[in-house]
Each structure stands twice: as structure tokens, then as C-alpha cells.
Design an enzyme around this catalytic site. Structure first.
Site, PDB file in Angstrom:
ATOM      1  CG  HIS A  63      -3.746  -1.623   2.900  1.00 32.29           C
ATOM      2  ND1 HIS A  63      -3.334  -0.394   3.333  1.00 32.29           N
ATOM      3  CD2 HIS A  63      -3.696  -1.565   1.546  1.00 32.29           C
ATOM      4  CE1 HIS A  63      -3.029   0.368   2.295  1.00 32.29           C
ATOM      5  NE2 HIS A  63      -3.254  -0.314   1.196  1.00 32.29           N
ATOM      6  CG  ASP A 115      -8.474   2.233  -5.056  1.00 33.26           C
ATOM      7  OD1 ASP A 115      -8.161   3.388  -5.371  1.00 33.26           O
ATOM      8  OD2 ASP A 115      -8.137   1.716  -3.970  1.00 33.26           O
TER       9      ASP A 115
HETATM   10  P1  AMP Z   1      -3.096   0.578  -2.346  1.00 33.56           P
HETATM   11  O1  AMP Z   1      -2.027   0.180  -1.363  1.00 33.56           O
HETATM   12  O2  AMP Z   1      -3.640   1.941  -2.126  1.00 33.56           O
HETATM   13  O3  AMP Z   1      -2.699   0.285  -3.771  1.00 33.56           O
HETATM   14  O4  AMP Z   1      -4.329  -0.376  -2.049  1.00 33.56           O
HETATM   15  C1  AMP Z   1      -4.185  -1.775  -2.026  1.00 33.56           C
HETATM   16  C2  AMP Z   1      -5.542  -2.397  -1.956  1.00 33.56           C
HETATM   17  O5  AMP Z   1      -6.215  -1.951  -0.772  1.00 33.56           O
HETATM   18  C3  AMP Z   1      -6.450  -2.003  -3.134  1.00 33.56           C
HETATM   19  O6  AMP Z   1      -7.217  -3.119  -3.522  1.00 33.56           O
HETATM   20  C4  AMP Z   1      -7.306  -0.924  -2.540  1.00 33.56           C
HETATM   21  O7  AMP Z   1      -8.569  -0.798  -3.173  1.00 33.56           O
HETATM   22  C5  AMP Z   1      -7.474  -1.430  -1.123  1.00 33.56           C
HETATM   23  N1  AMP Z   1      -7.836  -0.332  -0.225  1.00 33.56           N
HETATM   24  C6  AMP Z   1      -7.194   0.852  -0.080  1.00 33.56           C
HETATM   25  N2  AMP Z   1      -7.862   1.653   0.776  1.00 33.56           N
HETATM   26  C7  AMP Z   1      -8.961   0.958   1.179  1.00 33.56           C
HETATM   27  C8  AMP Z   1     -10.041   1.231   2.062  1.00 33.56           C
HETATM   28  N3  AMP Z   1     -10.153   2.398   2.711  1.00 33.56           N
HETATM   29  N4  AMP Z   1     -10.992   0.282   2.229  1.00 33.56           N
HETATM   30  C9  AMP Z   1     -10.900  -0.896   1.568  1.00 33.56           C
HETATM   31  N5  AMP Z   1      -9.901  -1.220   0.731  1.00 33.56           N
HETATM   32  C10 AMP Z   1      -8.941  -0.316   0.536  1.00 33.56           C
END
Ligand code: AMP
Length: 277
Positions: free
Chosen positions: A34, A147
């Protein structure tokens, strides 16, 4: 940094904000993945908005929603540290007020892989992102390659509905042992955490086979399964070698493709992917 809880507060704050605006939509339990999105948003925009909302509509499994890790105090500290302008952390009723009755369904790109494994998931994602795009009116929104299908679904939705927010995809951030960072990693037991880099090793095995000239998608899927089968804590949900634009499963890899997989460790479901060009 200001923390906003209601649609009205967010709108009022944004009315006076510098343009352009960059949006990072999250479900909280923020980590360095994030953080990378936030940094990119901050570097490219005058105002950075982070949303923290565990979206009940994108969970196909109620228990998974309840178990999802939450720690808003720590998340707000990370955002403040990264120079975020506004955090929007609303209660469910502000995102879905009484009478809310619109659902965004994206077509073919949302059907395979995560769409097949988690019925209703992408409808929940597309609906909440449409609301957030409407509320924030950002010039750009940043999503993670982690994702990959989600980013493709959102890009399709934004193009089809003529939403004025540009969808930017950022590289996956990994732990030193290759495990893709994820809020869900916090729920792995120590032995499961030690086993979890098997996802990355499986992707690497297929990538290496592709680099060595292997073009059979079956062989690439088998290369991933071989690596995964050596890890007894890993329960494979799917492995895929799909067309990079449509996500249809391939027979031969003759152009851009996406290797992806979903693996369970007890009740913790992890996904990862690697594009092939
Ligand atoms: P989430 O909180 O899991 O819904 O993720 C929020 C955003 O952060 C989404 O766009 C995810 O694809 C991105 N994200 C989560 N994990 C990663 C990671 N390891 N590397 C890059 N982006 C990430």
C-alpha cells in the site's frame, strides 16, 4: 492530514483541495505494498486520498469478512507518515446508505479466476470502486499488480462507464523471501508463513520454463503445480496460464500472458501472479 468519516465531509474537503487528486483505495491493515501506491500517488498529484474500508460486499464468505485484520490507528499513522492529505474511513452506512440498490457487473474479464472462485466478489469490488470514484473524483487511482484481475476489471469499468479517473497499475511489492505482501499474511501461522513463498517459487519455475522456450500452457501450469505439490501445507485452488488481455486459459503462449494462482493455507487464501511478455 485529515480523517473524514462521511460523504459530506469528504466532498467539502475535496472542494478546496489542490488538483490533480490521486486516490488509493484500501481495506486497511496497511503494509509496504500500500505504501508504494501511496508514494506514487503523492509523487504524481497535489492531493492524495487514501480510503480505508473493509467492503462487506466483496466477501463471498462472511467469516472471511469478520476475520479480515483491522488496525486503523496504525494505518492512520502510516498515512500521516507518508504525507497523505485525506483519509476517508467511513462506516458501512456512508458507503451504502439506506436504499442503496445499484450493482456494477463487469463482463467477461471478471468471470474466470477470482471471479469463478469467489462468486459476487468482483461485483462487490466494482460497485465500491464506482462509489469511491464518484465521491473522490480523482484524476488518477492507483492499484496493485498483486490483484492483477481486479485492476483489469476496474480499468474495464472505468473505460465503459466513461469515468474520468485514470487507472494506474503499480508493481507487486514482496517480502525478502518473495512472498507478495498482503494484509492476509498476518493470519498465517509461523509454519504457514514459512511455507507461503512457495507461491512465488511456483511462478518463478513457470517463468523460467517460459524463458527457456516452453510455449505449452499445460507445461507451464504443470511446472507451477509441481512446485506447489512439494509443500504439504499448501492447498491449491487454481493455477492459471491465461491470455494477458482476456484472461482466457491458453493452450500455447504466443504473446502476453498472465501466470496466476490461488492457494490456501488453512483458512487463509493467498493469490499471486506474474505477467509474461
Ligand atoms: P487491499 O487493501 O488488499 O484491498 O489492497 C488495496 C490496494 O493495494 C489494491 O490495489 C491492491 O492491489 C494493492 N496491493 C495490495 N498488496 C500489494 C502488494 N504486495 N504490492 C502492490 N500492491 C498491493
Amino acid at each position: 492530514m485529515r480523517v473524514l468519516r462521511t460523504r459530506a465531509e469528504l466532498r467539502a474537503a475535496l472542494a478546496a483541495a489542490g488538483r490533480p487528486v490521486g486516490l488509493v483505495a484500501t481495506m486497511g491493515w496497511l503494509h509496504d505494498g500500500h505504501r508504494a501506491l501511496v508514494r506514487r500517488a503523492r509523487d504524481e498529484n497535489a492531493t492524495t486520498v487514501v480510503t480505508i474500508f473493509v467492503n462487506p460486499r466483496q466477501f463471498d464468505d462472511q467469516a472471511d469478512f469478520e476475520r479480515y485484520p483491522r488496525n486503523q490507528e496504525r494505518d492512520l499513522a502510516l498515512c500521516a507518515d507518508e504525507g497523505v492529505s485525506f483519509v476517508f474511513a467511513p462506516p458501512v452506512g456512508e458507503v451504502y446508505p439506506p436504499g442503496f440498490d445499484t450493482h456494477v457487473t463487469v463482463g467477461a474479464i471478471a468471470r474466470p479466476l477470482e471471479g469463478a472462485a469467489r462468486p459476487g466478489h468482483f461485483e462487490g469490488v466494482a460497485t465500491v470502486v464506482a462509489v469511491l470514484f464518484g465521491l473522490v473524483g480523482a484524476e488518477r487511482a492507483y492499484f496493485g499488480q498483486k490483484d492483477a484481475q481486479q485492476a483489469m476489471v476496474i480499468r474495464r469499468m472505468a473505460a465503459d462507464l466513461a469515468l474520468p479517473t485514470e487507472v494506474v497499475t503499480c508493481p507487486t511489492v514482496r517480502e525478502p523471501d518473495g512472498l507478495a505482501m498482503s494484509s492476509r499474511n498476518a493470519r498465517l501461522s509461523p509454519p504457514e508463513r514459512a511455507a507461503a513463498p512457495v507461491l512465488w517459487r511456483a511462478l518463478n519455475a513457470a517463468r523460467a520454463a517460459h524463458a527457456a522456450g516452453e510455449r505449452s500452457a499445460d507445461a507451464l501450469r504443470a511446472a507451477m503445480r509441481d512446485v506447489l505439490s512439494a509443500e504439504r501445507l499448501a492447498n491449491v485452488e487454481y493455477v492459471s496460464c491465461a491470455d494477458g488481455a482476456t484472461l482466457a486459459e491458453l493452450r500455447r503462449v504466443d504473446g502476453p500472458a498472465l501466470l496466476s494462482l490461488a492457494v490456501r493455507f488453512s483458512d487463509v487464501r493467498l493469490i499471486d501472479n506474474e505477467p509474461l511478455s
